[in-house]
Design a protein around this motif. Structure first.
Motif, PDB file in Angstrom:
ATOM      1  N   GLU A 176      -3.148   5.545  10.887  1.00  0.00           N
ATOM      2  CA  GLU A 176      -3.604   4.359  10.148  1.00  0.00           C
ATOM      3  C   GLU A 176      -3.469   3.099  11.002  1.00  0.00           C
ATOM      4  O   GLU A 176      -4.356   2.252  11.028  1.00  0.00           O
ATOM      5  CB  GLU A 176      -2.784   4.182   8.860  1.00  0.00           C
ATOM      6  CG  GLU A 176      -3.203   5.092   7.722  1.00  0.00           C
ATOM      7  CD  GLU A 176      -2.461   4.744   6.430  1.00  0.00           C
ATOM      8  OE1 GLU A 176      -2.275   3.547   6.146  1.00  0.00           O
ATOM      9  OE2 GLU A 176      -2.054   5.675   5.722  1.00  0.00           O
ATOM     10  N   CYS A 195       0.751   5.495  -0.139  1.00  0.00           N
ATOM     11  CA  CYS A 195      -0.110   6.683  -0.045  1.00  0.00           C
ATOM     12  C   CYS A 195       0.080   7.547  -1.288  1.00  0.00           C
ATOM     13  O   CYS A 195       1.196   7.884  -1.669  1.00  0.00           O
ATOM     14  CB  CYS A 195       0.216   7.488   1.212  1.00  0.00           C
ATOM     15  SG  CYS A 195      -0.256   6.594   2.705  1.00  0.00           S
ATOM     16  N   HIS A 197      -0.007  10.696   9.981  1.00  0.00           N
ATOM     17  CA  HIS A 197      -0.837   9.894   9.068  1.00  0.00           C
ATOM     18  C   HIS A 197      -0.693   8.384   9.269  1.00  0.00           C
ATOM     19  O   HIS A 197      -1.676   7.682   9.491  1.00  0.00           O
ATOM     20  CB  HIS A 197      -0.530  10.292   7.623  1.00  0.00           C
ATOM     21  CG  HIS A 197      -1.394   9.609   6.610  1.00  0.00           C
ATOM     22  ND1 HIS A 197      -2.765   9.612   6.698  1.00  0.00           N
ATOM     23  CD2 HIS A 197      -1.086   8.899   5.508  1.00  0.00           C
ATOM     24  CE1 HIS A 197      -3.266   8.930   5.685  1.00  0.00           C
ATOM     25  NE2 HIS A 197      -2.268   8.475   4.948  1.00  0.00           N
ATOM     26  N   TYR A 242       0.850  -1.189   0.000  1.00  0.00           N
ATOM     27  CA  TYR A 242       0.000   0.000   0.000  1.00  0.00           C
ATOM     28  C   TYR A 242       0.880   1.232   0.000  1.00  0.00           C
ATOM     29  O   TYR A 242       1.795   1.356   0.818  1.00  0.00           O
ATOM     30  CB  TYR A 242      -0.922   0.009   1.224  1.00  0.00           C
ATOM     31  CG  TYR A 242      -1.977   1.085   1.154  1.00  0.00           C
ATOM     32  CD1 TYR A 242      -3.231   0.815   0.619  1.00  0.00           C
ATOM     33  CD2 TYR A 242      -1.708   2.381   1.593  1.00  0.00           C
ATOM     34  CE1 TYR A 242      -4.201   1.811   0.535  1.00  0.00           C
ATOM     35  CE2 TYR A 242      -2.673   3.380   1.501  1.00  0.00           C
ATOM     36  CZ  TYR A 242      -3.909   3.086   0.980  1.00  0.00           C
ATOM     37  OH  TYR A 242      -4.863   4.071   0.892  1.00  0.00           O
ATOM     38  N   CYS A 267      -7.144   5.762   4.189  1.00  0.00           N
ATOM     39  CA  CYS A 267      -6.147   4.741   3.855  1.00  0.00           C
ATOM     40  C   CYS A 267      -6.405   3.425   4.595  1.00  0.00           C
ATOM     41  O   CYS A 267      -6.213   2.353   4.035  1.00  0.00           O
ATOM     42  CB  CYS A 267      -4.740   5.264   4.140  1.00  0.00           C
ATOM     43  SG  CYS A 267      -4.230   6.499   2.925  1.00  0.00           S
TER      44      CYS A 267
HETATM   45 ZN   LIG Z   1      -2.217   7.137   3.398  1.00  0.00          ZN
END
Ligand SMILES: [Zn+2]
Length: 489
Positions: free
Chosen positions: A246, A31, A242, A29, A217
């Motif tokens: 998450e 961003c 961030h 993953y 996210c």
């Molecule tokens: Zn993100």
């Protein structure tokens, strides 16, 4: 040595062991951009690092399933749309397109999925997650109607950033609109609608509003990659709050470890300074192309420094990128010629045969500087061997094959096409990347070959200009004309 990466979570180099080693399948993953303006080259440095990581994992036999989100709703996008007096979706569309365009210019492999935050599917998922966090006592709705994550209830909060929460309390300034929170560090999961938001809102159990950036996210990675993922990347800017947020959200809902490896890319500086519009050192991809550089050259300049070291972007560095690529191109052309001349040269000494050093350098936390060091040392040595007629055709072919393999990681498109004596095209560099030569260019090249055979130099020069006007450069070699697209990106 095995593949290993520096994990931000542990602050250690760790051997890479995916969740399911037998499957050779990896979830990743990354961003993505907030589409309120065109991404700058600092953003693209991080995307190129992620591209290099994916390509190297693929070279090592892994199948990478990569997701990159597009943040198309937040304070900046809403403000931008309001100022431009257009609907939010229309405002963000242009920057989504620009992002795709710039990524293609830089040869960044597209992710398998680009989920957008405003997609109803993911909004629903975010609302669902927020509901679960409230149920577990990890979130609450404040008097301002927004929903916040309760960081005091998540003991691991701050572990990724190695951040001490008491510090946050003592130095935190309470902004006017944050009086309603229980703790200064509590972050918004759902932002209640206010007038500034105009018609940007979704219904929820907590009233109309929109999701916070962080929950986006968590919800998308869970929807597309499951509860646990192998690798999560971003820029160092993303670490706090961030990525910290998450982890709190995802683990708060699932109770499982969210990410195995956190990899973060360092900053990009311009002339030693932080890039900013006010300093006049703020560049986008088109800004660099406007100075006469190609996407391929910019890719090289952004790729060549180890991802954990700040990269200082300079125009001098762009010139060096051009020279370095020129050296690679010349080398490939030479190898190509030798590979075609059966046994014209003496056998190559063992020291000048390809080795695994390039790939092994990348296994070591993507040490691109060492990998490129090996490449240029190899170029130097093999060029010297060719100068001394000590490169046999088989070894030259082996180097071309080697290049074909390492270039799946570097991702530099091939630069030239040879138009042989019969007007037949062969792709230089001796491997699979075909370059499409436009029919018009091909016609002029054939005509030029005839003109040269008839020693009609004037016509030959005319045709060179015509080819040039179509964006291609032509050079004459003993195997025929060498055609190079001017922007080989
Ligand atoms: Zn993100």
């Amino acid at each position: 040595m095995a593949l290993r990466f520096f994990n931000t979570y542990s602050r250690k180099i760790e051997e890479f062991e995916p969740r399911d080693p037998a499957a050779r399948a990896i979830s990743m993953y990354t961003c993505g951009p907030t589409v309120y303006s065109r991404a700058h080259i600092g953003n693209f440095r991080a995307y190129i690092f992620e591209d290099l990581l994916q390509r190297h994992l693929e070279l090592r036999g892994y199948q990478v399933h990569r997701v990159m989100n597009i943040t198309d709703v937040d304070d900046k996008t809403i403000r931008g749309a309001r100022e431009a007096k257009v609907p939010l979706a229309k405002f963000t569309e242009q920057f989504k397109e620009a992002f795709v365009e710039d990524s293609e210019i830089l040869r960044i492999k597209p992710a398998d999925e680009f989920p957008a935050a405003t997609d109803r599917r993911y909004i629903d998922r975010m609302i669902e997650m927020i509901g679960e966090l409230i149920e577990r006592g990890l979130a609450y709705q404040a008097d301002d109607k927004s929903v916040y994550f309760r960081i005091n209830k998540f003991p691991d909060y701050g572990r990724l950033a190695h951040f001490d929460l008491t510090q946050l309390q003592s130095t935190g300034r309470v902004k006017h609109d944050e009086y309603d929170k229980e703790h200064i560090g509590d972050f918004a999961l759902w932002k209640a609608w206010d007038e500034e938001d105009g018609d940007v809102k979704w219904e929820s159990p907590w009233g109309p509003g929109r999701p916070g950036w962080h929950i986006e996210c968590s919800a998308m990675s869970m929807a597309l990659l499951g509860d646990q993922i192998d690798i999560h990347c971003g820029g160092v800017d993303n670490i706090f709050p961030h990525h910290e947020a998450e982890i709190a959200q995802s683990e708060g809902v699932t109770g499982k470890k969210f990410v195995r490896y956190w990899l973060h890319c360092a900053h990009l500086l311009v002339d030693g300074q932080k890039m900013s519009k006010s300093l006049g050192n703020f560049y986008t991809v088109p800004d660099v192309l406007a100075k006469g550089y190609t996407g391929r050259e910019l890719r090289y300049a952004l790729l060549r420094v180890h991802y954990r070291v700040p990269l200082n972007f300079t125009w001098e560095g762009m010139k060096e990128a051009r020279e370095s690529l020129g050296r690679i191109d010349e080398w490939l052309a030479r190898l190509d010629e030798v590979a075609k001349q059966e046994n014209a040269q003496r056998p190559t000494p063992n020291a000048q045969r390809p080795t695994a050093a390039f790939e092994e350098a990348l296994d070591d936390d993507l040490n691109i500087s060492a990998a490129l060091g090996f490449l240029f040392e190899s170029i130097r040595q093999t060029n010297r061997a060719m100068d001394q007629n000590q490169m046999d055709a088989a070894t030259a072919g082996a180097w071309l094959n080697w290049w074909g393999r390492v270039n799946t990681v570097l991702g530099f498109p091939h630069q030239f096409v040879l138009v042989g004596e019969t007007g037949r095209f062969t792709v230089g560099g001796g491997n699979a990347h075909m370059i499409h030569v436009p029919a018009e260019v091909a016609e002029f090249a054939k005509e030029r070959e005839n003109a040269r055979r008839e020693k009609n130099w004037e016509r030959s020069d005319e045709l060179r200009d015509k080819i040039s006007a179509l964006g291609w450069e032509v050079r004459d070699t003993k195997n025929g004309q060498k055609l190079t697209p001017r922007d080989a990106s």
